[in-house]
Enzyme design. Structure first.
Site, mmCIF file in Angstrom:
data_model
loop_
_atom_site.group_PDB
_atom_site.id
_atom_site.type_symbol
_atom_site.label_atom_id
_atom_site.label_comp_id
_atom_site.label_asym_id
_atom_site.label_seq_id
_atom_site.Cartn_x
_atom_site.Cartn_y
_atom_site.Cartn_z
ATOM 1 N N LYS A 13 41.016 48.102 33.500
ATOM 2 C CA LYS A 13 40.878 47.104 34.567
ATOM 3 C C LYS A 13 40.649 45.692 33.682
ATOM 4 C CE LYS A 13 37.309 45.853 35.010
ATOM 5 N NZ LYS A 13 36.049 44.801 35.653
ATOM 6 N N THR B 141 37.550 41.533 27.742
ATOM 7 C CA THR B 141 36.804 42.245 28.294
ATOM 8 C C THR B 141 37.703 42.953 29.321
ATOM 9 O OG1 THR B 141 34.969 40.903 29.170
ATOM 10 C CG2 THR B 141 36.229 41.703 30.422
ATOM 11 N N THR C 81 37.163 45.654 39.741
ATOM 12 C CA THR C 81 36.906 44.839 40.122
ATOM 13 C C THR C 81 37.650 43.360 41.019
ATOM 14 O OG1 THR C 81 36.004 43.712 38.413
ATOM 15 C CG2 THR C 81 34.465 44.964 38.938
ATOM 16 N N GLU D 14 41.783 36.095 35.991
ATOM 17 C CA GLU D 14 40.955 35.477 37.300
ATOM 18 C C GLU D 14 41.500 34.064 36.969
ATOM 19 O OE1 GLU D 14 36.974 35.440 37.035
ATOM 20 O OE2 GLU D 14 37.042 38.263 38.077
#
Length: 358
Positions: free
Chosen positions: A241, A252, A213, A345
């Site tokens: 991922k 996560t 993603t 991120e």
């Protein structure tokens, strides 16, 4: 004295990874300036070199096929836009009794986790895994009261029918992406034939790319071993991922671990639990625990272990070969956990903290 290692990420200048990437209307492509991951002996100055490295280390174990496709859909929630979605299928040549899974402990799991938990308890065999990105099927809108369970089950039924499997209970679903949106069932079902047409037994790379993603790059790890008494070779290849909402437990992420070595199901579950506890459950990026975390291990059962009948929980009866496999599984999970951390991120610092446990 034992030690538990936690990997923590902050958001200043990164000394391990610096990537720039451009966005087109259809896809995001990786443009790394310098990419070097732990346990890798090479650095990469461009996307092509890194993808070539992944391809060279992405061989599927015996008895597996992988396929993926990309399509556009119109979400009910934003009807004026067409958005891309990847659909991926991982499957064994024959139904497998050897599979194990660990899921998020979040109190609001998504539909795929609800279905996956059911598969782990009630399914005797698995043969296919279906994964979509873009939408996580968590707390879907539109008056859906079952947490997305029925939509995930519906996709499993379509995959089972298209693959001519005897039951949808042999299909394991996963979704990742936006929370609060409903899966585009019709578009996904229409894409299934393209995925099946793309099935191949050479490389897991299409799946590694398909499940991403906000990841800046796909993540693949592989390792091989040899049965001590026969010299027969076995292998593990795994993909993951994860970039945001990284916090134990699980951290996560989605992770799929494939092997051709036939490990008894209770032992595989125990080995996976141990491996996850010392890897994915020791990382954090932003303190947000996900609703979709899943780690799934599955064997094609092509390579048989000699005289492996024990199923103890403590592992005291594990053979030399089983202990070698457990060690390889731990190494794979640790490497992928570190890859996820580096790919977080906003990641700029990667820090390891060892906490002594008396």
């Amino acid at each position: 004295m034992q030690f538990c290692t936690f990997v923590i990420i902050t958001t200043t200048l990164c000394f391990l990874l610096s990537c720039s990437y451009k966005i087109t209307r259809r896809y995001r492509s990786l443009k790394p300036q310098c990419l070097k991951a732990a346990h890798l002996t090479s650095s990469f100055t461009n996307q092509e070199d890194y993808c070539q490295y992944l391809l060279e280390h992405s061989s599927l174990p015996l008895g597996f096929k992988v396929g993926a496709t990309r399509f556009l859909f119109q979400p009910d929630e934003v009807q004026q836009k067409l958005l891309p979605m990847n659909l991926t299928i991982i499957m064994t040549d024959k139904p497998s009794e050897s599979f194990a899974a660990i899921f998020t402990s979040n109190k609001f799991p998504g539909g795929p986790v609800l279905v996956g938990r059911k598969r782990l308890v009630f399914s005797k065999f698995l043969q296919a895994i279906v994964i979509n990105n873009k939408i996580s099927n968590v707390c879907p809108g539109g008056g859906i009261a079952d947490g997305g369970f029925a939509d995930s089950q519906s996709i499993c039924e379509s995959v089972a029918s298209s693959l001519q499997l005897p039951s949808s209970d042999m299909v394991f679903p996963s979704s990742t992406g936006i929370i609060g949106w409903r899966l585009p069932l019709e578009a996904m079902k229409n894409a299934i034939p393209n995925v099946i047409q793309n099935l191949q037994n050479a490389s897991i790379l299409p799946a590694a790319k398909g499940i991403t993603t906000t990841d800046r790059y796909p993540k693949i790890r592989s390792i091989s071993g040899t049965i001590q008494s026969t010299g027969e070779k076995w292998s593990i290849v795994a993909i993951a991922k994860g970039a945001g909402m990284i916090e134990p437990n699980l951290a996560t992420m989605l992770c799929y671990i494939l092997t051709d070595l036939n490990i008894k199901r209770p032992k595989l579950q125990r080995m996976l639990k141990d491996a996850v506890s010392n890897s994915f459950n020791c990382i954090s990026v932003d303190g947000d625990q996900s609703t979709s975390d899943t780690v799934l291990a599955i064997s094609s059962q092509v390579i048989q272990l000699p005289n492996s009948n024990g199923i103890s929980e403590n592992g005291d009866d594990d053979s030399v070969d089983e202990k070698a496999f457990a060690s390889a599984l731990q190494e794979i999970c640790t490497q992928l956990a570190e890859d996820i951390v580096r790919n977080g991120e906003g990641t700029q610092h990667v820090i390891k903290v060892k906490i002594p446990i008396e």
